[in-house]
Scaffold this active site. Structure first.
Site, mmCIF file in Angstrom:
data_model
loop_
_atom_site.group_PDB
_atom_site.id
_atom_site.type_symbol
_atom_site.label_atom_id
_atom_site.label_comp_id
_atom_site.label_asym_id
_atom_site.label_seq_id
_atom_site.Cartn_x
_atom_site.Cartn_y
_atom_site.Cartn_z
ATOM 1 N N HIS A 36 -7.806 -2.121 4.861
ATOM 2 C CA HIS A 36 -7.192 -1.463 3.859
ATOM 3 C C HIS A 36 -6.059 -0.695 4.474
ATOM 4 C CE1 HIS A 36 -11.077 -1.250 1.106
ATOM 5 N NE2 HIS A 36 -10.657 -2.313 1.274
ATOM 6 N N ARG A 66 -10.058 -8.452 -7.423
ATOM 7 C CA ARG A 66 -11.196 -7.679 -6.997
ATOM 8 C C ARG A 66 -11.475 -6.654 -7.758
ATOM 9 N NH1 ARG A 66 -11.044 -2.856 -2.999
ATOM 10 N NH2 ARG A 66 -13.041 -3.360 -1.606
ATOM 11 N N GLU A 71 -7.088 -3.838 0.271
ATOM 12 C CA GLU A 71 -6.177 -2.929 -0.415
ATOM 13 C C GLU A 71 -5.067 -2.517 0.142
ATOM 14 O OE1 GLU A 71 -8.567 0.745 -1.384
ATOM 15 O OE2 GLU A 71 -10.366 -0.222 -2.111
ATOM 16 N N TRP A 95 -3.984 -2.220 -4.448
ATOM 17 C CA TRP A 95 -4.447 -1.105 -5.316
ATOM 18 C C TRP A 95 -3.744 -0.272 -6.159
ATOM 19 C CZ3 TRP A 95 -9.745 -0.169 -5.624
ATOM 20 C CH2 TRP A 95 -9.980 1.101 -6.337
ATOM 21 N N ASN A 120 -17.491 -1.303 -0.451
ATOM 22 C CA ASN A 120 -16.148 -0.753 -0.227
ATOM 23 C C ASN A 120 -16.049 0.390 0.568
ATOM 24 O OD1 ASN A 120 -13.177 -0.520 -1.365
ATOM 25 N ND2 ASN A 120 -14.140 1.599 -1.432
ATOM 26 N N GLU A 121 -15.473 0.192 1.698
ATOM 27 C CA GLU A 121 -15.024 1.089 2.786
ATOM 28 C C GLU A 121 -16.461 1.898 3.246
ATOM 29 O OE1 GLU A 121 -11.942 3.778 1.211
ATOM 30 O OE2 GLU A 121 -10.729 2.003 0.825
ATOM 31 N N TYR A 156 -3.225 1.496 4.103
ATOM 32 C CA TYR A 156 -2.721 2.833 3.606
ATOM 33 C C TYR A 156 -1.459 3.357 4.824
ATOM 34 C CZ TYR A 156 -5.318 1.980 -0.490
ATOM 35 O OH TYR A 156 -5.860 1.567 -1.693
#
Length: 326
Positions: free
Chosen positions: A221, A81, A251, A280, A155-156, A223
């Protein structure tokens, strides 16, 4: 007598073939590119494709491309990516440079997922529309590469944890891309900086319906919120898949600002459920986020996190399979 039997058997077989000729199913034609069907992504050879790879911070380290891509390929990654910029926040990656990126990634037998990073965390539609306009401006790099390039629209985009406004934005963005002739598989990041998967659960089906080609998948993503522990990872994957939507983890890290991330669970359930993931990131995070680096430089040695992702249980080496075109 034996000769006559053989003759009649041969004749009858020939007649049966002729009689049934018009009823035989035609051989399935190869698709022109990646396509989504239900919860799965398929490559142009008709083979299910599960992403295994990493994020490359290209837009901030443009001169490192020729070092980073071979090093990422050496991990066994089937996908990379690539961070791009449309010029609104970071230095723009123009058409020629994007063509060069795609050619290099292709040379190393990986699929390129391209994303615009300038819209990260923004809530205004203009930021998303700027990303769309960027893709349209470089569409000559995308058209004809549908079998090896996937477009992660922004992205996001949409930092707020609100699904309905997020969905409204993509319901405008996706038709604009399709009307411009861009047919590549699209990826849409969840709201809430990618960490609010409920946005996909609640509104993903309506976002997919806005795509005339029905060739859109979704990305969480993971996290410290979306990927904090085994139960959370499992539920977040299952909740999207149970809606009949295709999913990747675009990610993830091993930890983040406000807590731990269960990377082992992400890799475990990624294998179990056939969900792709992209860690990531390869290298180059700011000093306060250096724990997210997988390598010590563009072609440096693996860090502890990098070793887990590449060589660990359910990691890249164990689970990555190249796309059928390679």
């Amino acid at each position: 007598m034996v000769k006559k039997q053989k003759f009649w058997i041969t004749l009858m077989a020939a007649l049966l073939v002729i009689a049934g000729w018009g009823h035989q199913a035609p051989k399935a034609a190869a698709a022109s590119g990646f396509y989504v069907s239900g919860t799965k992504l398929y490559d142009s050879t008709g083979k299910a494709f599960v992403m295994r790879g990493v994020n490359d911070p290209h837009s901030w380290y443009k001169n490192d491309l020729s070092k980073a891509i071979p090093a990422i390929a050496a991990t066994g990654s089937n996908t990379v990516r690539i961070v791009l910029s449309n010029g609104t926040q970071y230095t723009k990656d123009d058409l020629a440079s994007v063509k060069n990126i795609i050619a290099l990634v292709n040379q190393y037998k990986m699929i390129a997922v391209l994303e615009v990073h300038d819209a990260t965390g923004k809530d205004d539609y203009t930021s998303l529309d700027n990303a769309v306009n960027y893709w349209i401006s470089i569409k000559d790099a995308l058209i004809g590469k549908e079998d090896r390039v996937i477009v992660n629209i922004a992205n996001e985009w949409y930092g707020t944890w609100n699904g309905s406004v997020w969905a409204d934005g993509y319901k405008k963005a996706i038709p604009k891309l399709r009307n411009a002739g861009i047919k590549n598989t699209l990826i849409v990041d969840a709201a809430g900086w990618g960490q609010y998967p409920q946005s996909i659960v609640d509104y993903g089906q309506s976002v997919l319906a806005a795509d005339s080609l029905k060739n859109t998948m979704f990305s969480i993503h993971m996290y410290e919120y979306a990927g904090k522990d085994d139960a959370t990872v499992k539920a977040n994957m299952e909740n999207v898949l149970n809606k009949g939507l295709a999913l990747i983890i675009g990610e993830f890290g091993g930890q983040h600002i406000n807590g731990d991330v269960d990377e082992a669970a992400i890799m475990k359930y990624g294998k179990e459920k056939g969900v792709g993931w992209l860690a990531w990131s390869w290298y180059g995070n700011s000093s306060d986020l250096s724990y997210l680096d997988m390598a010590t430089g563009p072609n440096g040695s693996l860090t502890s996190f990098g070793n887990t992702v590449v060589n660990g249980t359910n990691g890249i080496k164990q689970t990555s399979v190249k796309a059928g075109i390679f």
